[in-house]
Scaffold this active site. Structure first.
Site, PDB file in Angstrom:
ATOM      1  N   THR A   1       0.995  -1.430   0.138  1.00  0.00           N
ATOM      2  CA  THR A   1      -0.038  -0.080  -0.031  1.00  0.00           C
ATOM      3  C   THR A   1       0.867   1.217   0.072  1.00  0.00           C
ATOM      4  O   THR A   1       0.515   2.298  -0.639  1.00  0.00           O
ATOM      5  CB  THR A   1      -0.912  -0.017   1.206  1.00  0.00           C
ATOM      6  OG1 THR A   1      -1.601  -1.175   0.978  1.00  0.00           O
ATOM      7  CG2 THR A   1      -2.042   1.251   1.019  1.00  0.00           C
ATOM      8  N   CYS A   2       2.068   1.299   0.636  1.00  0.00           N
ATOM      9  CA  CYS A   2       2.866   2.453   0.623  1.00  0.00           C
ATOM     10  C   CYS A   2       3.683   2.373  -0.710  1.00  0.00           C
ATOM     11  O   CYS A   2       3.655   3.882  -1.231  1.00  0.00           O
ATOM     12  CB  CYS A   2       4.251   2.122   1.677  1.00  0.00           C
ATOM     13  SG  CYS A   2       3.165   1.917   3.477  1.00  0.00           S
TER      14      CYS A   2
END
Length: 154
Positions: free
Chosen positions: A44-45
């Site tokens: 997600t980062c």
């Protein structure tokens, strides 16, 4: 408690992936989009920062800059930046001071990791006042990129 729109943005002095000290004051007179993220090299980062990378051109000509901040070391962030070809600085909040000052901080994260940045996005205007604030408690959620664009272009 997280910062709110209208609050003065807390100053920070952090080392970049290029091992240069960077502060909020360096961006005075510009809009600054700040993206906090938990950890480099995670799904997600990477999506969060790649979205900013891929829309970076949108911010050109708007007197705006973008930075990413996590508790990773500057060395880890340098490798992450290189692999993903980010054109904006990644800043190491290794001592966790900026994450806490912005209210974007997990005391305890997954795998019993202590002291990790929450996913968050802030826009700071030319005078150092927060004009957009979003702190996400669920690490797999992403910031509202369209809302960020609207605030920067206003």
């Amino acid at each position: 408690m997280s910062l709110q729109v209208g609050d003065k943005a807390p100053d920070f002095k952090l080392f970049s992936s290029e091992l240069k000290e960077v502060s909020l004051a360096d961006y005075q007179g510009k809009k600054l989009v700040i993206h906090f993220f938990p950890m480099a090299f995670t799904g997600t980062c990477t999506t969060q920062l790649c979205t900013m990378r891929d829309s970076f051109g949108y911010y050109e000509g708007m007197n705006a800059a973008v930075v990413g901040i996590s508790v990773d070391s500057p060395f880890t962030l340098a490798k992450f930046k290189e692999e993903q070809v980010y054109q904006f600085p990644l800043l190491s909040d290794f001592n966790k001071e900026a994450s806490q000052a912005y209210g974007a901080f997990y005391d305890e994260f997954v795998f019993n990791l202590k002291g990790v940045s929450k996913r968050a996005a802030f826009v700071v205007n030319e005078e150092g006042v927060i004009t957009y604030a979003e702190v996400l408690d669920v690490a797999t959620d992403l910031p509202d990129f369209e809302a960020i664009k609207k605030v920067v272009s206003a």
